[in-house]
Design a protein around this motif. Structure first.
Motif, PDB file in Angstrom:
ATOM      1  N   MET A 122      40.619  39.960  39.277  1.00 52.99           N
ATOM      2  CA  MET A 122      39.442  39.509  38.546  1.00 52.99           C
ATOM      3  C   MET A 122      39.270  37.996  38.738  1.00 52.99           C
ATOM      4  O   MET A 122      40.225  37.244  38.513  1.00 52.99           O
ATOM      5  N   GLY A 123      38.098  37.562  39.131  1.00 55.06           N
ATOM      6  CA  GLY A 123      37.850  36.117  39.290  1.00 55.06           C
ATOM      7  C   GLY A 123      38.786  35.519  40.326  1.00 55.06           C
ATOM      8  O   GLY A 123      39.468  34.532  40.078  1.00 55.06           O
ATOM      9  N   SER A 124      38.780  36.109  41.525  1.00 54.17           N
ATOM     10  CA  SER A 124      39.795  35.786  42.533  1.00 54.17           C
ATOM     11  C   SER A 124      39.605  34.406  43.169  1.00 54.17           C
ATOM     12  O   SER A 124      40.573  33.824  43.664  1.00 54.17           O
TER      13      SER A 124
ATOM     14  N   ARG B 259      44.193  31.724  46.554  1.00 53.08           N
ATOM     15  CA  ARG B 259      45.324  30.955  47.112  1.00 53.08           C
ATOM     16  C   ARG B 259      46.662  31.478  46.599  1.00 53.08           C
ATOM     17  O   ARG B 259      47.607  31.653  47.357  1.00 53.08           O
ATOM     18  N   LYS B 260      46.714  31.707  45.286  1.00 45.10           N
ATOM     19  CA  LYS B 260      48.005  32.125  44.705  1.00 45.10           C
ATOM     20  C   LYS B 260      48.348  33.573  45.057  1.00 45.10           C
ATOM     21  O   LYS B 260      49.520  33.951  45.084  1.00 45.10           O
ATOM     22  N   THR B 261      47.305  34.365  45.354  1.00 47.30           N
ATOM     23  CA  THR B 261      47.516  35.772  45.702  1.00 47.30           C
ATOM     24  C   THR B 261      48.355  35.910  46.960  1.00 47.30           C
ATOM     25  O   THR B 261      49.031  36.916  47.171  1.00 47.30           O
TER      26      THR B 261
ATOM     27  N   PHE C  25      37.492  40.404  43.127  1.00 46.25           N
ATOM     28  CA  PHE C  25      36.243  40.595  42.361  1.00 46.25           C
ATOM     29  C   PHE C  25      35.829  39.239  41.805  1.00 46.25           C
ATOM     30  O   PHE C  25      36.574  38.629  41.034  1.00 46.25           O
ATOM     31  N   ASP C  26      34.672  38.747  42.238  1.00 42.29           N
ATOM     32  CA  ASP C  26      34.253  37.412  41.808  1.00 42.29           C
ATOM     33  C   ASP C  26      32.730  37.332  41.776  1.00 42.29           C
ATOM     34  O   ASP C  26      32.026  38.065  42.477  1.00 42.29           O
ATOM     35  N   VAL C  27      32.232  36.403  40.958  1.00 47.01           N
ATOM     36  CA  VAL C  27      30.793  36.195  40.855  1.00 47.01           C
ATOM     37  C   VAL C  27      30.272  35.341  42.014  1.00 47.01           C
ATOM     38  O   VAL C  27      29.082  35.341  42.309  1.00 47.01           O
TER      39      VAL C  27
ATOM     40  N   GLY D 212      30.303  40.454  41.507  1.00 49.51           N
ATOM     41  CA  GLY D 212      29.668  40.800  40.237  1.00 49.51           C
ATOM     42  C   GLY D 212      30.228  39.957  39.108  1.00 49.51           C
ATOM     43  O   GLY D 212      30.988  39.011  39.334  1.00 49.51           O
ATOM     44  N   ASP D 213      29.839  40.337  37.900  1.00 48.52           N
ATOM     45  CA  ASP D 213      30.193  39.594  36.697  1.00 48.52           C
ATOM     46  C   ASP D 213      31.158  40.448  35.881  1.00 48.52           C
ATOM     47  O   ASP D 213      30.769  41.483  35.337  1.00 48.52           O
ATOM     48  N   TYR D 214      32.437  40.030  35.806  1.00 45.58           N
ATOM     49  CA  TYR D 214      33.402  40.879  35.111  1.00 45.58           C
ATOM     50  C   TYR D 214      33.210  40.861  33.595  1.00 45.58           C
ATOM     51  O   TYR D 214      33.844  41.624  32.883  1.00 45.58           O
TER      52      TYR D 214
END
Ligand code: SAH
Ligand code: AVI
Length: 336
Positions: free
Chosen positions: A97-99, A103-105, A124-126, A152-154
């Motif tokens: 969510m909000g990726s 970087r940290k992933t 998933f990001d806006v 999209g918008d979580y």
């Protein structure tokens, strides 16, 4: 930011797709968000308006300022715990969510690679442009990686969020949960919990209460990157709602509100000014000293983290934290 445009981005790479996630609740248009947010006192805005392409890149630069400890603290925790997390969850997919730049992933993907696993990544990001460049970088670093990017918008409901097959590791990093008011964070976390299957896990990063001077410096760095990030929201409004804000006519302000355990960011009008919002055919007065409240960033304690999880129907499996308790990385499971 792509709050109004739900068309898939034109970008494609062999192992990557980009799909819009339709909102469950009708999303307010930018003009409606402004009309609603500017009604109150102080005037407010939803934080997603920070993240046009430029705002996302400014956030990435904030992460590299010496004052912004959350990025490097969480990155260190992830580097140290990634193998244990991947070994315990053994995910077939990672849904973030909000990726942002992801970087940290990379720590988790690297741990997967070392274990000869190949989870599919679902960011998933806006902001589709930041996901696009992140995906290109990740595909270069991890040639085996398949990416299904979701735009999209979580905050607008997760019922239409695809349910990736297999066991899933959900990520909600960076302290982004803290950008929601308590009722909203409870709703978002509950929706994530409802989306999860019994064997899925959530890795949640939340920032902790600490010395005021450390907190306030993190949101007012000496190089002025956070100030530029804050002011950029006015450029976004100029574009999205045909407004004529002069960003430099507003001062950046960030302070720790101890009673509510949160950093507040504001833009303070430097002089009496009047702003036109074309999309609303309205004029708004900003007398000198008037505030536009742009962001909250809540800071948690171990007790308030446990409370937040419990309200969402989640239980803590593991808690990774540095010795000084500056940041928490929590592995949580849905309550059975
Ligand atoms: N998770 C990353 C990025 C944090 S910045 C990290 O820890 O570094 C916050 C990210 O959330 C940005 O990429 C922004 O575009 C995204 N974002 C903000 N509001 C959002 C919303 N309502 N829906 C989806 N993504 C959102
Ligand atoms: C994305 N979010 C968790 C950041 C935070 O720390 O609340 C956004 C940010 N705002 C100013 N600096 C960083």
């Amino acid at each position: 930011m792509s709050t109004t445009n739900t068309e898939p981005s034109s970008w494609r790479a062999a192992a990557c797709t980009v799909t819009p996630v339709p909102s469950v609740h009708r999303l307010l248009t930018p003009a409606e968000d402004v009309a609603r947010g500017f009604q109150g006192s102080p005037k407010r805005l939803p934080p997603k308006y920070f993240y046009d392409d430029h705002g996302s890149r400014l956030f990435d630069r904030i992460c590299d300022t010496p004052e912004y400890y959350p990025m490097r603290t969480e990155a260190r925790l992830l580097a140290e715990s990634a193998r244990a997390v991947m070994a315990s969850v053994q995910p077939d997919c990672i849904l973030e969510m909000g990726s942002g730049t992801s970087r940290k992933t990379e720590h988790l993907l690297q741990a997967a690679e070392q274990a000869n696993a190949q989870p599919v990544y679902w960011p998933f990001d806006v902001c589709d442009s930041i996901m696009t460049s992140a995906a290109e970088r990740l595909c270069g670093r991890f040639p085996w990686l398949t990416i299904h990017a979701l735009v999209g918008d979580y905050g607008a409901g997760l019922d239409h969020l695809p349910r990736p097959p297999g066991r899933c590791l959900y990520l909600f990093l960076g302290g982004s949960l803290g950008n929601f008011e308590p009722e909203e964070s409870a709703r978002v976390l509950s929706e994530i919990a409802s989306h999860m299957g019994p064997d899925d896990r959530l890795l949640l990063g939340v920032d902790r209460v600490k010395d005021r001077s450390v907190l306030e410096a993190a949101y007012d760095d000496a190089a002025g990157v956070t100030a530029a990030f804050n002011r950029n929201v006015l450029n976004v409004l100029n574009h999205e709602v045909d407004a004529d804000f002069e960003p430099e006519a507003f001062a950046h302000e960030a302070f720790f509100n101890e009673a509510q355990s949160r950093i507040e960011m504001h833009l303070v009008s430097r002089r009496d000014q009047r702003v036109q919002v074309g999309a609303l055919e309205r004029v708004y007065d900003f007398p000198e000293g008037e505030r536009l409240h742009t962001e909250i960033s809540r800071k948690f304690t171990p007790a308030s983290i446990a409370d937040e999880l419990a309200r969402a129907g989640l239980v803590m499996d593991e808690h990774y934290q540095p010795e000084d308790g500056a940041f928490s990385l929590v592995l949580a499971a849905p309550q059975q």
